[in-house]
Design a protein around this motif. Structure first.
Motif, PDB file in Angstrom:
ATOM      1  N   LEU A   1       1.699  -6.662  -1.782  1.00  0.00           N
ATOM      2  CA  LEU A   1       3.105  -6.372  -2.079  1.00  0.00           C
ATOM      3  C   LEU A   1       3.237  -5.667  -3.428  1.00  0.00           C
ATOM      4  O   LEU A   1       3.987  -4.687  -3.566  1.00  0.00           O
ATOM      5  CB  LEU A   1       3.902  -7.676  -2.072  1.00  0.00           C
ATOM      6  CG  LEU A   1       5.428  -7.558  -2.058  1.00  0.00           C
ATOM      7  CD1 LEU A   1       5.896  -6.896  -0.767  1.00  0.00           C
ATOM      8  CD2 LEU A   1       6.062  -8.935  -2.199  1.00  0.00           C
ATOM      9  N   ALA A   2       2.504  -6.160  -4.429  1.00  0.00           N
ATOM     10  CA  ALA A   2       2.565  -5.562  -5.765  1.00  0.00           C
ATOM     11  C   ALA A   2       1.997  -4.144  -5.769  1.00  0.00           C
ATOM     12  O   ALA A   2       2.590  -3.224  -6.357  1.00  0.00           O
ATOM     13  CB  ALA A   2       1.805  -6.441  -6.758  1.00  0.00           C
ATOM     14  N   VAL A   3       0.862  -3.963  -5.117  1.00  0.00           N
ATOM     15  CA  VAL A   3       0.240  -2.625  -5.067  1.00  0.00           C
ATOM     16  C   VAL A   3       1.150  -1.639  -4.350  1.00  0.00           C
ATOM     17  O   VAL A   3       1.323  -0.490  -4.778  1.00  0.00           O
ATOM     18  CB  VAL A   3      -1.132  -2.707  -4.368  1.00  0.00           C
ATOM     19  CG1 VAL A   3      -1.670  -1.305  -4.088  1.00  0.00           C
ATOM     20  CG2 VAL A   3      -2.123  -3.475  -5.228  1.00  0.00           C
ATOM     21  N   GLY A   4       1.749  -2.080  -3.231  1.00  0.00           N
ATOM     22  CA  GLY A   4       2.639  -1.203  -2.474  1.00  0.00           C
ATOM     23  C   GLY A   4       3.841  -0.757  -3.283  1.00  0.00           C
ATOM     24  O   GLY A   4       4.190   0.433  -3.316  1.00  0.00           O
ATOM     25  N   TYR A   5       4.478  -1.705  -3.975  1.00  0.00           N
ATOM     26  CA  TYR A   5       5.660  -1.365  -4.775  1.00  0.00           C
ATOM     27  C   TYR A   5       5.288  -0.473  -5.955  1.00  0.00           C
ATOM     28  O   TYR A   5       6.035   0.450  -6.316  1.00  0.00           O
ATOM     29  CB  TYR A   5       6.328  -2.645  -5.265  1.00  0.00           C
ATOM     30  CG  TYR A   5       7.621  -2.409  -6.004  1.00  0.00           C
ATOM     31  CD1 TYR A   5       8.695  -1.807  -5.374  1.00  0.00           C
ATOM     32  CD2 TYR A   5       7.760  -2.770  -7.343  1.00  0.00           C
ATOM     33  CE1 TYR A   5       9.890  -1.576  -6.045  1.00  0.00           C
ATOM     34  CE2 TYR A   5       8.942  -2.544  -8.028  1.00  0.00           C
ATOM     35  CZ  TYR A   5      10.007  -1.946  -7.373  1.00  0.00           C
ATOM     36  OH  TYR A   5      11.177  -1.709  -8.042  1.00  0.00           O
ATOM     37  N   LEU A   6       4.112  -0.733  -6.562  1.00  0.00           N
ATOM     38  CA  LEU A   6       3.653   0.088  -7.681  1.00  0.00           C
ATOM     39  C   LEU A   6       3.416   1.533  -7.240  1.00  0.00           C
ATOM     40  O   LEU A   6       3.823   2.480  -7.918  1.00  0.00           O
ATOM     41  CB  LEU A   6       2.372  -0.510  -8.261  1.00  0.00           C
ATOM     42  CG  LEU A   6       1.783   0.188  -9.491  1.00  0.00           C
ATOM     43  CD1 LEU A   6       2.748   0.087 -10.671  1.00  0.00           C
ATOM     44  CD2 LEU A   6       0.434  -0.435  -9.861  1.00  0.00           C
ATOM     45  N   LEU A   7       2.756   1.692  -6.084  1.00  0.00           N
ATOM     46  CA  LEU A   7       2.480   3.040  -5.589  1.00  0.00           C
ATOM     47  C   LEU A   7       3.765   3.788  -5.251  1.00  0.00           C
ATOM     48  O   LEU A   7       3.869   4.999  -5.491  1.00  0.00           O
ATOM     49  CB  LEU A   7       1.588   2.953  -4.345  1.00  0.00           C
ATOM     50  CG  LEU A   7       0.128   2.558  -4.590  1.00  0.00           C
ATOM     51  CD1 LEU A   7      -0.604   2.398  -3.265  1.00  0.00           C
ATOM     52  CD2 LEU A   7      -0.567   3.603  -5.458  1.00  0.00           C
ATOM     53  N   MET A   8       4.750   3.076  -4.702  1.00  0.00           N
ATOM     54  CA  MET A   8       6.011   3.725  -4.350  1.00  0.00           C
ATOM     55  C   MET A   8       6.758   4.203  -5.590  1.00  0.00           C
ATOM     56  O   MET A   8       7.537   5.156  -5.522  1.00  0.00           O
ATOM     57  CB  MET A   8       6.889   2.765  -3.538  1.00  0.00           C
ATOM     58  CG  MET A   8       6.351   2.463  -2.156  1.00  0.00           C
ATOM     59  SD  MET A   8       7.413   1.373  -1.174  1.00  0.00           S
ATOM     60  CE  MET A   8       8.715   2.512  -0.727  1.00  0.00           C
TER      61      MET A   8
END
Length: 276
Positions: A103-110
């Protein structure tokens, strides 16, 4: 009723109902197994993984995000199973670790590589669902139908083995059942269901489709077969009702379906109390 008949004349509404019913059916079948194996939270964990995979697909620029999301979610489902059997990292800790990280990686990439100017809207849509279920293309509908049929066929063919692994995995392994392969099959099917369900209810609400129908059926019936059949019926009815209500009331599809699942759960509790 006239308004509903008018809406049903449109192909995109019929597509949404077909896909919604199939996803609800598949989710309910595996939900019974997950609840009985005390592994209910895996649906939530895998939905977070799928969110991270979708973010990566958006950054890469893939038009069909399922090409990347589905294999990544399947791999993580298998990893969750293996780490869950490790004595150093228990199942619940492994799920929490992978889900929060994804979840953290996904939001960071977005945020680092935004695919649109409305990042908050994209995140909210992915997490809580949107009306995307009403904009499905014919190819997406066909893919959902094929994957759903495969899931149902596998569940029917391996029903007895799933039953054995669910209630007494040690005994099933002792009599020669390949429990590791069965668990991998269960993990793969769950990953497929999670990815399909994300278009319907969003990543944060996927667990409701998996858990609520099974828990509702358990308030009324006690045998595995009865609970499975009842769970499927409740899930399909709630999905149909939720999609129709969301169209008529112009409410979010995902949250409306979850609310109908909650209402069905309360009704089943009352019925269970009456039946003693």
């Amino acid at each position: 009723m006239n308004t509903l008949v008018t809406y049903l004349a449109y192909p995109f509404v019929r597509y949404a109902l077909i896909v919604g019913v199939l996803i609800a059916l598949c989710s309910s079948l595996l939900g019974v197994i997950l609840v009985l194996k005390r592994f209910s939270y895996i649906g939530d964990g895998l939905s977070h993984v799928a969110f991270g995979a979708m973010a990566i697909a958006a950054v890469v620029g893939l038009t069909d995000k399922m090409i990347l999301t589905l294999p990544i979610t399947i791999v993580c489902a298998i990893l969750l199973l293996w780490t869950g059997q490790n004595t150093k990292i228990k199942g619940d800790a492994a799920i929490a670790m992978i889900s929060v990280g994804a979840l953290a990686v996904g939001y960071l990439l977005m945020n680092i590589f935004p695919s649109s100017s409305n990042i908050s809207g994209d995140v909210c849509t992915t997490l809580f669902g949107s009306m995307k279920i009403l904009t499905l293309t014919k190819s997406e509908v066909i893919l959902s139908i094929v994957l759903s049929i495969v899931v149902v066929v596998l569940f029917v063919c391996f029903y007895n083995r799933f039953f054995a692994v669910t209630f007494d995995e040690s005994f099933a392994k002792a009599v020669g059942t390949k429990t590791n392969l069965l668990n991998l099959l269960i993990a793969t099917i769950i990953a497929v269901i999670i990815v399909l369900a994300m278009n319907l209810v969003g990543s944060l609400l996927v667990s409701a489709l998996v858990i609520f129908p099974a828990l509702s059926a358990m308030r009324i019936f006690k045998s595995f077969r009865s609970v499975t059949v009842c769970s499927a019926v409740i899930s399909v009815i709630c999905a149909l009702s939720g999609i129709i209500l969301s169209i008529l009331l112009n409410t979010p599809v995902g949250s409306t379906i979850v609310v109908t699942d909650i209402a069905a759960f309360i009704v089943c509790i009352i019925i269970g109390k009456i039946r003693g």
